[in-house]
Write an enzyme that holds these catalytic residues in place. Structure first.
Site, PDB file in Angstrom:
ATOM      1  N   LYS A 122       0.821  -1.217   0.000  1.00  0.00           N
ATOM      2  CA  LYS A 122       0.000   0.000   0.000  1.00  0.00           C
ATOM      3  C   LYS A 122       0.849   1.259   0.000  1.00  0.00           C
ATOM      4  O   LYS A 122       0.446   2.277  -0.561  1.00  0.00           O
ATOM      5  CB  LYS A 122      -0.984  -0.006   1.179  1.00  0.00           C
ATOM      6  CG  LYS A 122      -2.138  -0.976   0.958  1.00  0.00           C
ATOM      7  CD  LYS A 122      -3.374  -0.597   1.742  1.00  0.00           C
ATOM      8  CE  LYS A 122      -4.550  -1.471   1.353  1.00  0.00           C
ATOM      9  NZ  LYS A 122      -5.705  -1.318   2.233  1.00  0.00           N
ATOM     10  N   LYS A 144      -3.553 -11.029  -7.124  1.00  0.00           N
ATOM     11  CA  LYS A 144      -4.788 -11.263  -6.354  1.00  0.00           C
ATOM     12  C   LYS A 144      -5.962 -10.463  -6.941  1.00  0.00           C
ATOM     13  O   LYS A 144      -5.762  -9.331  -7.378  1.00  0.00           O
ATOM     14  CB  LYS A 144      -4.516 -10.802  -4.914  1.00  0.00           C
ATOM     15  CG  LYS A 144      -5.573 -11.163  -3.919  1.00  0.00           C
ATOM     16  CD  LYS A 144      -5.298 -10.505  -2.570  1.00  0.00           C
ATOM     17  CE  LYS A 144      -5.688  -9.051  -2.568  1.00  0.00           C
ATOM     18  NZ  LYS A 144      -5.807  -8.421  -1.247  1.00  0.00           N
ATOM     19  N   LYS A 181     -10.439  -5.253  -5.124  1.00  0.00           N
ATOM     20  CA  LYS A 181     -11.421  -4.216  -5.464  1.00  0.00           C
ATOM     21  C   LYS A 181     -10.747  -2.910  -5.864  1.00  0.00           C
ATOM     22  O   LYS A 181     -11.371  -2.048  -6.455  1.00  0.00           O
ATOM     23  CB  LYS A 181     -12.427  -4.009  -4.333  1.00  0.00           C
ATOM     24  CG  LYS A 181     -11.849  -3.803  -2.958  1.00  0.00           C
ATOM     25  CD  LYS A 181     -12.961  -3.883  -1.904  1.00  0.00           C
ATOM     26  CE  LYS A 181     -12.417  -4.321  -0.559  1.00  0.00           C
ATOM     27  NZ  LYS A 181     -13.434  -4.712   0.396  1.00  0.00           N
TER      28      LYS A 181
HETATM   29  P1  TYM Z   1     -10.691  -6.797   3.245  1.00  0.00           P
HETATM   30  O1  TYM Z   1     -11.838  -5.860   3.370  1.00  0.00           O
HETATM   31  O2  TYM Z   1      -9.566  -6.408   2.341  1.00  0.00           O
HETATM   32  O3  TYM Z   1     -11.196  -8.212   2.766  1.00  0.00           O
HETATM   33  C1  TYM Z   1     -12.245  -8.913   3.444  1.00  0.00           C
HETATM   34  C2  TYM Z   1     -11.942 -10.395   3.413  1.00  0.00           C
HETATM   35  O4  TYM Z   1     -11.835 -10.858   2.042  1.00  0.00           O
HETATM   36  C3  TYM Z   1     -10.616 -11.597   1.883  1.00  0.00           C
HETATM   37  N1  TYM Z   1     -10.137 -11.413   0.503  1.00  0.00           N
HETATM   38  C4  TYM Z   1      -9.882 -12.422  -0.346  1.00  0.00           C
HETATM   39  N2  TYM Z   1      -9.994 -13.746  -0.204  1.00  0.00           N
HETATM   40  C5  TYM Z   1      -9.653 -14.521  -1.279  1.00  0.00           C
HETATM   41  N3  TYM Z   1      -9.235 -14.008  -2.461  1.00  0.00           N
HETATM   42  C6  TYM Z   1      -9.112 -12.682  -2.644  1.00  0.00           C
HETATM   43  N4  TYM Z   1      -8.716 -12.197  -3.821  1.00  0.00           N
HETATM   44  C7  TYM Z   1      -9.450 -11.812  -1.551  1.00  0.00           C
HETATM   45  N5  TYM Z   1      -9.459 -10.464  -1.386  1.00  0.00           N
HETATM   46  C8  TYM Z   1      -9.870 -10.241  -0.120  1.00  0.00           C
HETATM   47  C9  TYM Z   1      -9.673 -11.002   2.910  1.00  0.00           C
HETATM   48  O5  TYM Z   1      -8.634 -11.904   3.224  1.00  0.00           O
HETATM   49  C10 TYM Z   1     -10.609 -10.748   4.072  1.00  0.00           C
HETATM   50  O6  TYM Z   1     -10.766 -11.919   4.854  1.00  0.00           O
HETATM   51  N6  TYM Z   1      -8.090  -5.928   7.435  1.00  0.00           N
HETATM   52  C11 TYM Z   1      -9.203  -6.674   6.869  1.00  0.00           C
HETATM   53  C12 TYM Z   1     -10.503  -6.389   7.590  1.00  0.00           C
HETATM   54  C13 TYM Z   1     -10.420  -6.583   9.064  1.00  0.00           C
HETATM   55  C14 TYM Z   1     -10.361  -7.820   9.771  1.00  0.00           C
HETATM   56  C15 TYM Z   1     -10.275  -7.476  11.139  1.00  0.00           C
HETATM   57  C16 TYM Z   1     -10.383  -9.161   9.351  1.00  0.00           C
HETATM   58  C17 TYM Z   1     -10.352  -5.576   9.984  1.00  0.00           C
HETATM   59  N7  TYM Z   1     -10.267  -6.119  11.227  1.00  0.00           N
HETATM   60  C18 TYM Z   1     -10.185  -8.463  12.132  1.00  0.00           C
HETATM   61  C19 TYM Z   1     -10.290 -10.130  10.360  1.00  0.00           C
HETATM   62  C20 TYM Z   1     -10.194  -9.783  11.721  1.00  0.00           C
HETATM   63  C21 TYM Z   1      -9.356  -6.286   5.416  1.00  0.00           C
HETATM   64  O7  TYM Z   1      -8.915  -5.258   4.985  1.00  0.00           O
HETATM   65  O8  TYM Z   1     -10.131  -7.169   4.686  1.00  0.00           O
END
Ligand code: TYM
Length: 334
Positions: free
Chosen positions: A118, A200, A203
């Protein structure tokens, strides 16, 4: 059976409300969120505090937060079974995060792959929040004495850091935090981009053909799959030099529950074009009822408010216990 033996494992996860949710988010996380609800004590949140590590338009952030919540519900998370809330509504997350940031090392945070990625991507805004983001995530997890964190593979390193911080804190003050473990889906922990299967699915990718959004309409989904990048050669099977076909097989497997052997057999006489169309149609069929439920839920703002208000009341009661324990341990309990 005593009360302790009846206690279900605590599961916590979150999603950032940054625009829309992709097929990667759905297969990597949301699908598991739903299936974990019966056997576990689940807590799910819309991580809007995390979202402001990159610049957000306030009106859009508000809209995306409610839509994120509606989508989690549309994917089958049931507020009667799970606590669902909006992260910024519970101040304990930010409070614990400050304390834990004093127990996370600069070197550890510097090694986080997502921070490095990032910082390269948003080079004009490498703010402190981007750097300490994993500490906030550790706080989300540790506040609820979480046993399991269902995420995609890109979040695994952050969960490991939460363990490191918990371990360090417990080592100094005796056991305060439960040690959390990741739950990764069998298929779909890392869904790759449709236009570049070495990356990957994300979004934030500027090319909308690279991802499928859960709320895309049927034609768009099928079109995106039909234009997915495949490899030279032919035949539907998994191989290191067939990243595109392997990714489509992973998606098909995650959606249908079929294994590679079954998929190879099913598509043995198919060319790439027909296989891509078949995967697109199956994905579109899976996502259509979610979109229909989402449209109903997002129209009912009173229901959404009730869900996040009740969810937050329950979440805050639980997180208050951990925060109070931490405050006493570090010497704030005057
Ligand atoms: P975020 O919003 O980027 O993504 C949400 C969830 O989707 C999964 N993910 C994927 N899984 C498979 N293939 C992909 N291409 C893919 N892109 C995203 C992510 O691994 C995630 O599980 N920091 C986290 C949000 C968060 C969180 C937490 C998660 C905040 N606090 C505490 C667990 C526990 C995030 O940005 O996810």
């Amino acid at each position: 059976m005593d009360a302790q033996a009846e206690k279900k494992p605590v599961v916590l996860s979150g999603v950032q409300p940054s625009g829309f949710v992709t097929l990667g988010n759905y297969l990597g996380a949301f699908k598991n969120w739903k299936s974990l609800q019966d056997e576990n004590d689940c807590i799910y949140m819309i991580a809007n505090l995390h979202a402001i590590t990159v610049r957000q338009d306030p009106a859009a952030l508000k809209k995306n937060t409610l839509e994120g919540l509606a989508l989690v519900l549309a994917c089958g998370v049931d507020p009667e079974k799970s606590d669902i809330f909006i992260q910024s509504h519970n101040p304990h997350h930010a409070q614990l995060s400050w304390v834990l940031s004093c127990y996370a090392q600069f070197g550890e945070l510097s090694r986080m792959t997502q921070f490095k990625d990032k910082s390269a991507k948003y080079a004009d805004n490498i703010n402190g929040g981007l750097f300490t983001y994993p500490v906030l995530m550790a706080s989300d997890i540790l506040l609820y004495q979480t046993d399991f964190v269902p995420v995609g593979i890109d979040q695994k390193q952050h969960v490991e850091l939460a363990r490191t911080i918990a371990n360090r804190f417990n080592g100094i003050y005796s056991d305060v935090f439960t040690m959390p473990d990741c739950i990764l889906p069998k298929q779909g922990a890392k869904i790759m981009s449709l236009t570049d299967p070495s990356k990957k699915m994300s979004k934030s990718d500027p090319n909308p053909k690279s991802y499928v959004a859960v709320l895309d309409d049927r034609n768009t989904i099928i079109k995106k799959f039909k234009s997915a990048m495949t490899d030279s050669g032919s035949g539907i099977y998994r191989a290191e030099d067939k990243l595109g076909i392997s990714n489509l097989m992973t998606i098909y497997s995650a959606v249908t529950g079929k294994n590679d052997e079954e998929i190879v057999k099913e598509f043995q006489n198919f060319g790439y074009g027909d296989f891509k169309a078949a995967v697109g149609e199956t994905v579109a069929d899976t996502l259509a009822p979610i979109k229909a439920r989402f449209d109903e839920i997002i129209a009912d703002k009173a229901y959404l408010k009730e869900v996040y208000t009740k969810g937050n009341e329950r979440a805050m009661k639980r997180s208050a216990k951990t925060l109070s324990k931490v405050y006493k341990k570090v010497g704030f309990g005057i």
